[in-house]
Design a protein around this motif. Sequence first.
Motif, short mmCIF file in Angstrom:
data_model
loop_
_atom_site.label_atom_id
_atom_site.label_comp_id
_atom_site.label_asym_id
_atom_site.label_seq_id
_atom_site.Cartn_x
_atom_site.Cartn_y
_atom_site.Cartn_z
N ILE A 92 0.87 -1.25 0.20
CA ILE A 92 0.01 0.01 0.14
C ILE A 92 0.94 1.15 0.00
O ILE A 92 0.74 2.08 -0.91
N GLY A 93 1.81 1.21 0.87
CA GLY A 93 2.69 2.34 0.99
C GLY A 93 3.50 2.68 -0.22
O GLY A 93 3.70 3.84 -0.68
N ALA A 94 3.51 1.47 -1.13
CA ALA A 94 4.44 2.04 -2.29
C ALA A 94 3.73 2.63 -3.32
O ALA A 94 4.51 3.27 -4.22
N VAL A 95 2.56 2.71 -3.11
CA VAL A 95 1.71 3.24 -4.57
C VAL A 95 1.25 4.78 -4.00
O VAL A 95 0.48 5.43 -4.63
N ILE A 96 1.76 5.29 -2.70
CA ILE A 96 1.01 6.58 -2.17
C ILE A 96 2.40 7.57 -2.18
O ILE A 96 3.36 7.31 -1.48
N ASN A 97 2.53 8.65 -2.85
CA ASN A 97 3.25 9.50 -3.19
C ASN A 97 3.82 10.31 -1.90
O ASN A 97 4.84 10.49 -1.67
N ASP A 98 2.78 11.11 -1.15
CA ASP A 98 2.87 11.84 -0.05
C ASP A 98 3.24 10.95 1.16
O ASP A 98 2.16 10.40 1.87
N PRO A 99 4.51 11.24 1.89
CA PRO A 99 4.69 10.47 2.98
C PRO A 99 3.80 10.71 4.10
O PRO A 99 3.45 9.81 5.02
N VAL A 100 3.40 11.95 4.40
CA VAL A 100 2.49 12.16 5.38
C VAL A 100 1.08 11.35 5.24
O VAL A 100 0.46 10.72 5.99
N VAL A 101 0.36 11.35 3.96
CA VAL A 101 -0.95 10.94 3.46
C VAL A 101 -0.60 9.19 3.71
O VAL A 101 -1.26 8.47 3.99
N ARG A 102 0.77 8.81 3.27
CA ARG A 102 1.01 7.40 3.15
C ARG A 102 0.87 6.70 4.74
O ARG A 102 0.38 5.73 5.10
N PHE B 204 -4.57 -7.94 10.26
CA PHE B 204 -4.93 -8.00 8.78
C PHE B 204 -6.14 -9.10 8.97
O PHE B 204 -6.05 -10.05 9.40
N ALA B 205 -7.35 -8.69 8.20
CA ALA B 205 -8.67 -9.58 8.02
C ALA B 205 -9.42 -9.73 9.40
O ALA B 205 -10.24 -10.57 9.42
N ALA B 206 -8.89 -9.36 10.68
CA ALA B 206 -9.46 -9.57 11.77
C ALA B 206 -10.85 -8.59 11.59
O ALA B 206 -12.01 -8.84 12.06
N ARG B 207 -10.76 -7.47 10.94
CA ARG B 207 -12.03 -6.51 10.19
C ARG B 207 -11.85 -7.22 8.63
O ARG B 207 -10.91 -7.47 8.23
N ARG B 208 -13.02 -6.77 8.36
CA ARG B 208 -13.32 -7.41 6.83
C ARG B 208 -12.54 -6.34 5.90
O ARG B 208 -12.44 -5.13 6.04
N PRO B 209 -11.48 -6.99 5.13
CA PRO B 209 -10.63 -6.04 4.42
C PRO B 209 -11.48 -5.83 2.86
O PRO B 209 -12.42 -6.42 2.99
N SER B 210 -11.04 -4.88 2.39
CA SER B 210 -11.77 -4.53 1.24
C SER B 210 -10.88 -5.13 0.04
O SER B 210 -9.81 -5.48 0.15
N VAL B 211 -11.59 -5.22 -1.12
CA VAL B 211 -10.86 -5.36 -2.52
C VAL B 211 -11.12 -4.21 -3.28
O VAL B 211 -12.18 -4.13 -3.54
N ASP B 212 -10.11 -3.48 -3.52
CA ASP B 212 -10.24 -2.29 -4.14
C ASP B 212 -9.63 -2.11 -5.55
O ASP B 212 -8.88 -3.04 -6.12
N SER B 213 -9.99 -1.26 -6.35
CA SER B 213 -9.51 -0.80 -7.61
C SER B 213 -8.95 0.35 -7.59
O SER B 213 -9.65 1.47 -7.98
N GLY B 214 -7.71 0.74 -7.06
CA GLY B 214 -7.11 1.98 -7.27
C GLY B 214 -7.52 3.19 -6.18
O GLY B 214 -7.43 4.46 -6.23
N TYR B 215 -7.75 2.44 -5.19
CA TYR B 215 -8.25 3.28 -3.66
C TYR B 215 -7.03 4.31 -3.61
O TYR B 215 -7.23 5.48 -3.33
N PHE B 216 -6.11 3.54 -3.00
CA PHE B 216 -4.79 4.24 -2.45
C PHE B 216 -4.23 5.23 -3.52
O PHE B 216 -3.84 6.42 -3.11
N GLN B 217 -4.43 4.87 -4.73
CA GLN B 217 -3.73 5.81 -5.81
C GLN B 217 -4.57 6.98 -6.13
O GLN B 217 -3.99 8.07 -6.49
N ALA B 218 -5.83 6.96 -5.56
CA ALA B 218 -6.67 8.27 -5.90
C ALA B 218 -6.09 9.21 -5.04
O ALA B 218 -6.28 10.46 -5.33
N PHE B 219 -5.37 8.94 -3.89
CA PHE B 219 -4.94 10.27 -2.92
C PHE B 219 -3.55 10.67 -3.56
O PHE B 219 -3.18 11.77 -2.93
#
Length: 547
Positions: free
Chosen positions: A300-310, A320-335
């Motif tokens: 996830i970190g690798a696709v987010i440019n801004d270190p603060v946002v990352r 991981f997966a103890a809460r329902r994880p999502s399956v996304d299409s470009g969510y993190f990249q949108a930031f």
Amino acid sequence: MEVVDAVVIGAGFAGLRALYRLRGMGKKVAVLEAGAGVGGVWYHNGYPGARCDVESYDYSYSFSPELEQEWRWTERYATQPEILNYINHVADRFDLRKDIQFNTRMAQARYDEQAARWTVAAENGQTWSSQFLVMCVGQLSTPKAPNFPGQAAFQGEVIHSGVWPKHSVDFVGKRVAIIGTGSSGMQMTPIIAKQAKHLTVFQRTANFSIPASNAPVSDEEDRQVKASYRTRREQAWNSPTGLGFKPNKQSALDVTPEEREKVYEAAWSRLGYGFALSYHDILLSMAANDTAADFIRRKIGAVINDPVVRDKLVPKGHPFAARRPSVDSGYFQAFNRDNVELADLRESPIVSFTPEGIRTTIKSHSFDTIIFATGFDAFTGSLLKPDIVGRGAITLREKWAAGPVTQLGVGVSDFPNMLIVVGPGSPSLLSNVMVSTEEQIDWLAELVRHMESNKLVEFEAEPQAEQRWVAHVNERAKETLYLSADSYYNGAEIPGKPRVFMPYSGGVRGYRRILHQCAQDGYSGFTLRDAPAASGGLNRTPEVSAA
Ligand code: NAP
């Protein structure tokens, strides 16, 4: 009052399947549906980007080989409109609509102990008398209504992801807020980001997510699936999650870091939600989970440019997966877009809504549209909304005041002849819910057939059996990491809701065996009677062997 054999509440995937199966047995069925069309959550959750996180071919009915062969899925993960088309096709193909009453919300069901029948009343005043009450109301169907100070003062448009308007919503040139970063918020973010002038995503908890790796389905893939559909179904029914593949039997801790990296890399690019099955102990051991969580954080970190946002977007603080994880299409990249802003609610909570927008502890935001992607009153919300009144005038709300209690997730003592489909106490949201739905409906249909063949009129969960099942559900949950996170699995999504773990984590295959064993043992844990218990009890037959 209309007299029927079964009233089914809800015309989503479960309700239609129950109608089809019971009608096929010659039963007179009335389906009550609050919405104006079939589809349940898929009817209401029409937000941009809504898509299933189970592969299309697996998120489809298995009861009709003809249906399997004639329906052509176009994408690996179907969009909400395509799923809605599918369920409408099913309703038409099997002529189901004639027994569904739309725009009809159940208000009350009251059990008549002398007659062993339910009287069901709709909000519009209509009533039905029915031997069976089948609750197919979904687990994520009562939207959680947020209540921020000053909420009513906001003068723009307010929409909840779970009751998305039927008219098209235009975000072009608009200032938009999304509150909530579960699957719904994560799915709509990249789409709305491309349309809106400015998008602010309000995040309380950063969520794990795996890329969907969605793709069109080629003719060759379609042909291959259709040529081997039975095998695919068998695999789904016999897998722990109903997704068709078995967990890797290895421990994540028994392999070298290099091997693990390879396995995670392959799962990351292909498995979606199934990433959690990369090793068998990802949800059993914190050390094993850490290896998966660390991998995902890096990705996830690798696709987010801004270190603060990352730093804010990378999930931490829960396995991981103890809460329902999502399956996304470009969510993190949108930031990475200039028009998308992350508002971290842990750092700066919402103080109030204002006529113009939202004020947090550090900033006043102005919006044209605010979207609540704040989730649902999960598992019990829609079961406890109507007045369901059982034996001795006890309500289901009273019965479940400390949390849901069921025998095998399907029956409740004091509520004879009521069946719950994919509710609390069943694999439900921990599984491919389509597989669990069909499994439970076939089981309950066989129970109905068994009662008919043996001239039985009433079945009821036994209180001791219920206590044993609830204890078993808890024991299985304690073996996992599910209890180490606040989630809607354990009631944390609603302040004041009883904190009990609701779904059954013993797996689809294990649960299936338990259901079958119960039937084979003459419906052990249920009392079956050839006359209503309230009619004196003389005709009561506590244990009747299955035919
Ligand atoms: P959700 O997973 O429950 O997420 C709700 C989000 O709203 C969370 O981020 C939550 O934060 C936030 N939230 C809730 N109340 C809030 C408040 N008062 N202030 C700030 N934030 C608040 O709901 P969802 O995204 O609608 O998804 C629900 C489930 O539906 C999914 O887990 C999945 O099972 C299913 N679903 C499936 C698909 C699919 O692909 N098949 C698509 C969409 C949904 P916290 O985490 O801090 O509570």
